[in-house]
Write a protein that holds these residues in place. Structure first.
Motif, short mmCIF file in Angstrom:
data_model
loop_
_atom_site.label_atom_id
_atom_site.label_comp_id
_atom_site.label_asym_id
_atom_site.label_seq_id
_atom_site.Cartn_x
_atom_site.Cartn_y
_atom_site.Cartn_z
N GLY A 167 0.83 -1.35 -0.08
CA GLY A 167 0.15 0.14 -0.03
C GLY A 167 0.78 1.21 -0.05
O GLY A 167 0.02 2.34 0.10
N THR A 168 2.00 1.35 -0.08
CA THR A 168 3.03 2.41 -0.29
C THR A 168 3.61 2.31 -1.49
O THR A 168 3.70 1.42 -2.30
N ASP A 169 4.41 3.45 -1.50
CA ASP A 169 5.23 3.62 -2.81
C ASP A 169 6.56 2.82 -3.06
O ASP A 169 7.09 2.64 -4.02
N TYR A 170 6.78 2.06 -1.69
CA TYR A 170 7.87 1.12 -1.79
C TYR A 170 7.55 -0.44 -1.18
O TYR A 170 7.94 -0.82 -0.37
N ALA A 171 6.33 -0.76 -2.10
CA ALA A 171 5.72 -1.86 -1.53
C ALA A 171 6.94 -3.08 -1.59
O ALA A 171 6.57 -4.26 -1.16
N GLY A 172 7.83 -2.97 -2.48
CA GLY A 172 8.75 -3.91 -2.78
C GLY A 172 10.21 -4.01 -1.81
O GLY A 172 10.98 -4.58 -2.17
N LEU A 173 9.89 -3.36 -0.67
CA LEU A 173 10.83 -3.24 0.15
C LEU A 173 10.60 -3.61 1.51
O LEU A 173 9.28 -3.45 1.72
N LYS A 174 11.40 -4.21 2.31
CA LYS A 174 11.19 -4.57 3.58
C LYS A 174 12.27 -4.49 4.59
O LYS A 174 13.22 -4.13 4.39
N ILE A 175 11.85 -4.45 5.99
CA ILE A 175 12.75 -4.41 6.96
C ILE A 175 13.39 -5.81 7.20
O ILE A 175 12.42 -6.68 7.48
N VAL A 176 14.50 -5.90 7.19
CA VAL A 176 15.25 -7.41 7.41
C VAL A 176 16.03 -7.41 8.66
O VAL A 176 16.37 -8.58 9.21
N ASP A 177 16.23 -6.32 9.36
CA ASP A 177 16.99 -6.48 10.45
C ASP A 177 16.65 -5.18 11.47
O ASP A 177 16.61 -4.18 11.12
N GLU A 178 16.78 -5.28 12.94
CA GLU A 178 16.64 -4.26 13.62
C GLU A 178 18.02 -4.29 14.61
O GLU A 178 18.59 -5.09 14.87
N LEU A 179 18.71 -3.13 14.41
CA LEU A 179 20.10 -2.74 14.91
C LEU A 179 20.38 -2.30 16.27
O LEU A 179 21.04 -2.62 17.01
N ALA A 180 19.37 -1.29 16.56
CA ALA A 180 19.80 -0.43 17.63
C ALA A 180 18.60 0.27 18.15
O ALA A 180 17.93 0.92 17.28
N VAL A 181 18.06 0.02 19.40
CA VAL A 181 16.92 0.76 19.90
C VAL A 181 17.51 2.11 20.48
O VAL A 181 18.64 2.14 21.07
N GLU A 182 16.64 3.08 20.35
CA GLU A 182 17.19 4.56 20.63
C GLU A 182 15.90 5.26 21.00
O GLU A 182 14.84 4.82 20.67
N ASN A 183 16.03 6.44 21.37
CA ASN A 183 15.07 7.66 21.60
C ASN A 183 15.19 8.95 20.92
O ASN A 183 16.31 9.28 20.62
N TYR A 184 14.00 9.26 20.73
CA TYR A 184 14.07 10.63 19.98
C TYR A 184 13.79 11.83 21.04
O TYR A 184 13.36 11.64 22.12
N GLY A 185 14.60 13.24 20.73
CA GLY A 185 14.44 14.32 21.58
C GLY A 185 14.56 15.41 20.71
O GLY A 185 14.88 15.24 19.52
N VAL A 186 14.22 16.51 21.22
CA VAL A 186 14.25 18.00 20.45
C VAL A 186 15.38 18.70 20.98
O VAL A 186 15.84 18.49 22.10
N ALA A 187 16.31 19.32 20.13
CA ALA A 187 17.54 19.93 20.48
C ALA A 187 17.51 21.37 20.24
O ALA A 187 16.95 21.95 19.36
N PHE A 188 17.81 22.23 21.39
CA PHE A 188 17.98 23.50 21.35
C PHE A 188 19.41 23.93 21.59
O PHE A 188 20.16 23.03 21.73
N ARG A 189 19.68 25.28 21.50
CA ARG A 189 21.11 25.87 21.70
C ARG A 189 21.47 25.44 23.07
O ARG A 189 20.38 25.47 24.04
N GLN A 190 22.60 25.16 23.04
CA GLN A 190 23.40 24.93 24.52
C GLN A 190 22.91 25.89 25.27
O GLN A 190 23.21 27.14 24.98
#
Length: 284
Positions: free
Chosen positions: A227-250
């Motif tokens: 159902g996507t533009d990339y129907a012929g692609l797939k995830i074959v492996d998961e390498l590293a779990v991580e988290n998202y954050g928002v960055a501001f000036r130091q």
């Protein structure tokens, strides 16, 4: 008598000159507060004062579904887009979205062409040391994407093959490593191809010009498969779990204000509802 009058006039003149001298030349200690006041006022302005003073938060992003993208109706939307709008409303400022080159995001932030990087940014020690990053708000992982009919066992299958990732991304770090993180030993032996955005990586794999891509699971889940533009692609492996954050000036106190709003949105359920809408999982 004339002598007494002359002495009296001399005394009056002396007192008058002394009075004029004291008013024309105040002591340094008396003048110091007036001279230092403007400098103290200028240094007192915080990053939050700066943002509120101009009435807008300039948000740096790249096109990245499901975080920031334009939908089929031509509307700019996404999880991070909606979240940033909600946070700005609570801050009392307008969100201004500005597309950036991911590789130079830190330069734009420091130069104040943007006020934050809000675009599914993976938190890592280097970024947290150089920018004011929020608490984690969404979970993610780095995954390997290949054609659906590709022969893959593990990353050793990619030794000597072409693997692409976005320049400056966590996916690139998996392949090349950095000062804080060692690369995947097998991916380090692949032929690395750097792209300006993650969606270009999908195009390379779909076209067969790269054997695999390493990119964010959130983007892969949204953009590949049936159902996507990339129907012929797939995830074959998961390498590293991580988290998202928002960055501001130091040193930015906008980060602290946003952290407080994140906590409010978790408590009132609005952040969880938004994550469910886009099929994402909140960070612990």
């Amino acid at each position: 008598m004339k002598r007494l009058i002359a002495l009296a006039l001399a005394l009056v003149l002396s007192l008058a000159l002394a009075a004029c001298g004291s008013s024309a030349a105040p002591s340094p200690s008396a003048s110091a507060p007036a001279e230092s006041a403007p400098a103290e006022s200028a240094s007192a302005e915080s990053d939050l004062d700066y943002v509120k003073g101009k009435g807008a938060l300039v948000i740096g992003y790249t096109v990245y579904a499901p975080m920031n993208y334009t939908d089929d109706n031509g509307e700019f939307t996404g999880f991070d887009t909606e979240l940033a709008k909600a946070v700005c409303e609570r801050l009392g400022v307008e969100p201004q979205f500005q597309e950036i080159v991911w590789e130079t995001k830190e330069i734009e932030l420091a130069g104040k062409t943007i006020d934050c990087i809000w675009n599914g940014m993976t938190l890592d020690p280097e970024r947290e040391a150089n920018m004011a990053c929020t608490v984690p708000y969404v979970k993610n992982a780095q995954v390997v994407v290949m054609k659906a009919d590709a022969d893959y066992a593990d990353t050793s299958s990619l030794i000597g093959k072409s693997v692409c990732a976005e320049v400056g991304s966590a996916g690139e770090t998996q392949i090349l490593g950095n000062e804080e993180t060692k690369p995947d030993a097998n991916l380090a032996q692949a032929d690395y191809v750097g792209k300006s955005v993650q969606t270009d990586c999908l195009m390379e794999v779909a076209a067969g010009t790269c054997d695999a891509a390493v990119l964010d699971m959130t983007l892969a889940n949204a953009m590949i498969g049936e159902g996507t533009d990339y129907a012929g692609l797939k995830i074959v492996d998961e390498l590293a779990v991580e988290n998202y954050g928002v960055a501001f000036r130091q040193g930015s106190d906008v980060r602290d204000a946003v952290n407080e709003i994140f906590a409010e949105m978790v408590a009132d359920g609005s952040l969880g509802a938004l994550a469910d809408k886009y099929g994402l999982e909140l960070a612990d």
